[in-house]
Design an enzyme around this catalytic site. Structure first.
Site: not given
Ligand code: ARG
Length: 464
Positions: A155, A276, A282, A289
């Site tokens: 979980h 970024s 970043k 992704e």
């Protein structure tokens, strides 16, 4: 009289041609088409259906077309409907009358079925190599991390401590099943449709066994209707690709989580992450992704072809031309995902200290504390309750179980003795798990031995 007259008819013809054509995408099959034609004409000559010298002219012509396509000298011009007519028309232009004999005892229906099957089989073989390279990468990480402790989750909540080797081993199993699946579908692709004609075979004395073997198939297909109507093998390939994509996507998701500021379990190599344009701090896990994101188009191809095929009567229907673009895309997509993913994980740095510290937090040793009590005669249900109290006590003080003083343990249950600390140490929690498939070092070493052997064996689709 129609005012728009002839011009409309002409435009409509062009629209029909553009709608109907497949050369713009089935050009990818040029090599399979030419190899199939060479096998076909070799068989025709062996059977005395075309003269030997015509066969030679045809093969010479076909090889010339192959070379000129590859060097770019022969462009795929728009006037041809598909790769089959492109090759045949160019052949006739090059070798004349002899070229007109190539299509004897053949239809574009069995021709396209052959081309597609050859293409899919080659894709399966290349995919197998890429999955194998990924498995090698995973196994190396496993061998190096038998003692790298980390939390195991259910979980997405910390559950019990495991090792990085064990976690990666779960993915090894998944991708190893994918390899097995590729092997299974390769075996079902081992039958050659060439010689099935339009749907009902032909009246010429074709030797289908011979052409099948020339093309590296185990033998010919046994029903000419099915041979031209079957795209199960494409669907099976898309299903296998979908499963690979799903596994890559799950793994990517974990890497994305591990790479967050909150986790910091891994550091991605600069080559596999990007910055970024606005936020200087970043470092984004773009590759992971994208691999996760591309899963959608692979599933899309599978659902699309299943839907295309579901209402088709026997035998060939033009609907089946729709099998190509999405399949080519799904194959290319998964191939690049596999290659990039393998590169990403083999350059990724695991922050072992952070992983181990994280495993120590979150009471991942609570089950082991309960097991300690059970080993001292307490029934498991009672032990569960006692450790629940320990956890509550620790949460109130912001400490872990191993930070408790012995008196504090004993205040909750007198069964606890000094050896509780050893029993719930990270090392003990992991190492005591020695059942087959568990994370303990001994169990992992056994599994790794099996995996090493698996990788050393031949390709899963070699014929028996
Ligand atoms: N372009 C067609 C396809 O991809 C080739 C077969 C055409 N056969 C036919 N009878 N029109 O399916």
């Amino acid at each position: 009289m129609k005012l728009w007259g002839g011009r409309f008819t002409k435009e409509e013809d062009q629209l029909v041609h553009d709608f109907n054509e497949s050369l713009s995408f089935d050009r990818k099959l040029y090599r399979q088409d030419i190899e199939g034609s060479i096998a076909h004409v070799s068989m025709l000559a062996k059977q005395g259906i075309v003269p030997e010298e015509d066969k030679e002219a045809i093969i010479r012509g076909l090889k010339g077309i192959m070379e000129d396509v590859e060097s770019g000298k022969l462009p795929f011009t728009k006037e041809y409907e598909d790769i089959h007519s492109f090759v045949e028309a160019n052949l006739i232009a090059r070798v004349g009358e002899a070229g007109k004999r190539l299509h004897t005892g053949r239809s574009r229906n069995d021709q396209v079925a052959l081309d597609m099957k050859m293409y899919c089989r080659e894709a399966v073989e290349e995919l197998d190599g890429l999955v194998k390279a990924l498995l090698e990468g995973l196994l190396t990480i496993m061998e190096e991390n038998l003692d790298t402790y980390m939390p195991g989750f259910t979980h997405l909540q910390k559950a019990q401590p495991i090792t990085l080797a064990h976690h990666i081993g779960a993915y090894f199993e998944m991708f190893s099943r994918d390899r097995g699946r590729l092997g299974d579908i390769w075996k079902r692709m081992d039958f050659c449709p060439l010689g099935s004609g339009a749907l009902a075979g032909t009246t010429y004395p074709l030797d289908r066994d011979y052409s099948a073997r020339l093309l590296g198939f185990g033998g010919p297909t046994l029903n000419s209707m099915d041979s031209v109507a079957d795209r199960d093998y494409v669907i099976e390939l898309l299903a296998a690709l979908s499963m690979i994509a799903m596994h890559l996507s799950r793994f990517s998701e974990e890497i994305i989580i591990w790479n967050t500021n909150e986790y910091q379990f891994v550091e991605l190599d600069d080559a596999y992450s990007t910055g970024s344009s606005i936020m200087p701090q970043k470092k984004n896990p773009d590759i992971a992704e994208l691999v996760r994101g591309k899963t959608g188009r692979v599933y899309g191809a599978l659902v699309s072809l299943l839907t295309t095929m579901k209402g088709l009567p026997l035998a060939y229907n033009k609907d089946m031309q729709e099998d190509k673009e999405l399949t080519f895309d799904a194959i290319d997509t998964v191939k690049s995902c596999l290659a990039l993913f393998t590169g990403m994980i083999s350059t990724m740095v695991f922050r072992k200290d952070v992983m181990e510290a994280s495993a120590k937090k979150g009471f991942t040793n609570a089950t082991d504390a309960a097991d300690y009590l059970v080993n001292h005669g307490v029934p498991f249900r009672d032990a569960h309750g006692i450790v629940g109290q320990l956890v509550l006590f620790c949460i109130g003080r912001g400490i872990g179980l191993d930070d408790m003083a012995l008196e504090e343990f004993q205040a909750i249950s007198p069964v606890f003795q000094e050896d509780i600390y050893d029993a719930i140490s990270m090392k003990a929690c992991v190492e005591k798990r020695m059942t087959i498939g568990a994370p303990g070092r001994k169990a992992m070493e056994e599994a790794i031995k099996v995996y090493r052997k698996q990788l050393a064996e031949g390709r899963p689709f070699d014929r028996e």
